[in-house]
Design a protein around this motif. Sequence first.
Motif, mmCIF file in Angstrom:
data_model
loop_
_atom_site.group_PDB
_atom_site.id
_atom_site.type_symbol
_atom_site.label_atom_id
_atom_site.label_comp_id
_atom_site.label_asym_id
_atom_site.label_seq_id
_atom_site.Cartn_x
_atom_site.Cartn_y
_atom_site.Cartn_z
ATOM 1 N N GLN A 186 0.820 -1.214 0.000
ATOM 2 C CA GLN A 186 0.000 0.000 0.000
ATOM 3 C C GLN A 186 0.855 1.266 0.000
ATOM 4 O O GLN A 186 0.642 2.171 -0.815
ATOM 5 C CB GLN A 186 -0.914 0.020 1.225
ATOM 6 C CG GLN A 186 -1.655 1.351 1.375
ATOM 7 C CD GLN A 186 -2.201 1.527 2.771
ATOM 8 O OE1 GLN A 186 -2.256 0.566 3.536
ATOM 9 N NE2 GLN A 186 -2.596 2.730 3.114
ATOM 10 N N ASP A 187 1.845 1.327 0.896
ATOM 11 C CA ASP A 187 2.654 2.545 1.001
ATOM 12 C C ASP A 187 3.448 2.787 -0.277
ATOM 13 O O ASP A 187 3.606 3.933 -0.712
ATOM 14 C CB ASP A 187 3.595 2.439 2.201
ATOM 15 C CG ASP A 187 2.840 2.363 3.521
ATOM 16 O OD1 ASP A 187 1.674 2.797 3.566
ATOM 17 O OD2 ASP A 187 3.416 1.856 4.504
ATOM 18 N N ILE A 197 2.577 1.863 -3.328
ATOM 19 C CA ILE A 197 1.656 2.295 -4.377
ATOM 20 C C ILE A 197 1.289 3.760 -4.188
ATOM 21 O O ILE A 197 1.288 4.547 -5.143
ATOM 22 C CB ILE A 197 0.400 1.400 -4.390
ATOM 23 C CG1 ILE A 197 0.772 -0.007 -4.845
ATOM 24 C CG2 ILE A 197 -0.677 1.977 -5.294
ATOM 25 C CD1 ILE A 197 -0.356 -1.008 -4.784
ATOM 26 N N GLU A 198 0.986 4.136 -2.954
ATOM 27 C CA GLU A 198 0.617 5.531 -2.694
ATOM 28 C C GLU A 198 1.776 6.480 -2.979
ATOM 29 O O GLU A 198 1.568 7.615 -3.392
ATOM 30 C CB GLU A 198 0.140 5.671 -1.253
ATOM 31 C CG GLU A 198 -1.187 4.976 -0.984
ATOM 32 C CD GLU A 198 -1.635 5.130 0.454
ATOM 33 O OE1 GLU A 198 -0.791 5.501 1.301
ATOM 34 O OE2 GLU A 198 -2.819 4.882 0.727
ATOM 35 N N ALA A 199 3.015 6.007 -2.745
ATOM 36 C CA ALA A 199 4.190 6.849 -2.998
ATOM 37 C C ALA A 199 4.646 6.791 -4.447
ATOM 38 O O ALA A 199 5.572 7.511 -4.828
ATOM 39 C CB ALA A 199 5.330 6.419 -2.073
ATOM 40 N N ALA A 226 -8.111 2.662 2.937
ATOM 41 C CA ALA A 226 -6.801 2.813 2.309
ATOM 42 C C ALA A 226 -6.033 1.498 2.320
ATOM 43 O O ALA A 226 -5.311 1.167 1.386
ATOM 44 C CB ALA A 226 -5.995 3.893 3.029
ATOM 45 N N ASP A 227 -6.194 0.710 3.399
ATOM 46 C CA ASP A 227 -5.426 -0.522 3.484
ATOM 47 C C ASP A 227 -6.023 -1.623 2.623
ATOM 48 O O ASP A 227 -5.313 -2.471 2.105
ATOM 49 C CB ASP A 227 -5.361 -1.002 4.942
ATOM 50 C CG ASP A 227 -4.284 -0.276 5.724
ATOM 51 O OD1 ASP A 227 -3.280 0.072 5.110
ATOM 52 O OD2 ASP A 227 -4.464 -0.050 6.936
ATOM 53 N N PRO A 281 -5.609 0.189 -2.002
ATOM 54 C CA PRO A 281 -4.723 1.339 -2.017
ATOM 55 C C PRO A 281 -5.130 2.374 -3.061
ATOM 56 O O PRO A 281 -5.644 2.044 -4.128
ATOM 57 C CB PRO A 281 -3.356 0.726 -2.364
ATOM 58 C CG PRO A 281 -3.480 -0.722 -1.977
ATOM 59 C CD PRO A 281 -4.912 -1.074 -2.228
ATOM 60 N N ALA A 282 -4.887 3.626 -2.734
ATOM 61 C CA ALA A 282 -5.160 4.717 -3.670
ATOM 62 C C ALA A 282 -4.284 4.544 -4.910
ATOM 63 O O ALA A 282 -3.131 4.141 -4.828
ATOM 64 C CB ALA A 282 -4.868 6.057 -2.999
ATOM 65 N N MET A 283 -4.841 4.842 -6.066
ATOM 66 C CA MET A 283 -4.113 4.645 -7.308
ATOM 67 C C MET A 283 -3.552 5.974 -7.814
ATOM 68 O O MET A 283 -4.235 6.992 -7.809
ATOM 69 C CB MET A 283 -5.039 4.041 -8.371
ATOM 70 C CG MET A 283 -5.463 2.619 -8.072
ATOM 71 S SD MET A 283 -6.441 1.910 -9.414
ATOM 72 C CE MET A 283 -7.914 2.903 -9.311
ATOM 73 N N ASN A 284 -2.297 5.950 -8.221
ATOM 74 C CA ASN A 284 -1.718 7.127 -8.844
ATOM 75 C C ASN A 284 -2.086 7.125 -10.337
ATOM 76 O O ASN A 284 -2.677 6.172 -10.831
ATOM 77 C CB ASN A 284 -0.195 7.153 -8.627
ATOM 78 C CG ASN A 284 0.458 5.866 -9.101
ATOM 79 O OD1 ASN A 284 0.020 5.285 -10.098
ATOM 80 N ND2 ASN A 284 1.481 5.412 -8.403
ATOM 81 N N THR A 318 -1.250 4.008 -12.368
ATOM 82 C CA THR A 318 -2.058 2.830 -12.054
ATOM 83 C C THR A 318 -3.430 2.948 -12.689
ATOM 84 O O THR A 318 -3.985 1.965 -13.191
ATOM 85 C CB THR A 318 -2.194 2.677 -10.524
ATOM 86 O OG1 THR A 318 -0.886 2.621 -9.955
ATOM 87 C CG2 THR A 318 -2.936 1.413 -10.163
#
Length: 321
Positions: free
Chosen positions: A248-249, A251-253, A297-298, A301-304, A307
Amino acid sequence: MSRDLPSLNALRAFEATARLGSVSRAAEELHVTHGAISRQLRVLEEALDQPLFTRLGRGIALTATGEQLRDRVAGAFDQLRDGWAELRRQRSESPFVLGCPSSLLARWMIPRLERLERDLPALRLHLSPEEDPLNPSHAQPDAALAIATPPWPAGWQIHELAPERIGPVVSPGYAGLKPLLERGLPALRDEALLHTSSRRQAWPTWANANGLPLDALRYGQGFTRLFYLLEAAVAGLGVAIAPAQLVQDDIEAGRLLAPWGFVQTDASWILATPRRLHDSRIDELATWLRQALMSRADVWPAMNPETRKARSFTQQREPPR
């Protein structure tokens, strides 16, 4: 040598009655009936063949024998209360040892440790890296965090926290990313997939859920631990597969993409505690972990932007051949 003692319940009933000067008040304190206290007092009087109380108006008073017993019993119960309170104090102040595989420790627990310590300041958590914390041959921690499948090991109380979800991940800097995104899911059949010996069924499980034949999977570099596998993916060495919470971290980063999504497996995140252990901190920790693992969020995961672009390709992918 005989060490016969009267019933502890009878002594508790007597101590409370002598201290409070009332059978009714003793019954209320001990959460029993007036009759239950009276019966326990009769047990002691019959054993001594002497009365312990005498009527005094509407109340009761201790006899000489009752006063002697009160002095001895009260001191013993005071010592028990003090000793119990000290043990509880020591337990509450001692570190809570949580065994945890290194991959879960590094990629999920440590990034959330500051929040956990802020939310549960009395826990005093001590993290113990252990690849197989449920192994009975190892020293048992106070609790173990793991991803596991039933049947659960004997001797442990299992708190199920969240279902496991796994999916492929790849670095935005991976040299072969562009054709993967353009061709979608079928492109994975031509990819040398990164894998780990600690989770041999991860790729087959995901492939089955997505309609990919198992004989179409081609494996590349293998790693002994999930942590190494994911570091290789972040470094751009290829496509890996991992539990959603562990990436998750990244992907978010923007360090990893998850173009093909995640699927639920038969495994669960669990908090396991030895059955012999009774500690109020366990329920607090289980509740905290469950909420953290099941938060929006867990779970997804949020997509950039990359993604989202990748998913737009996979939504139009051709059926696997």
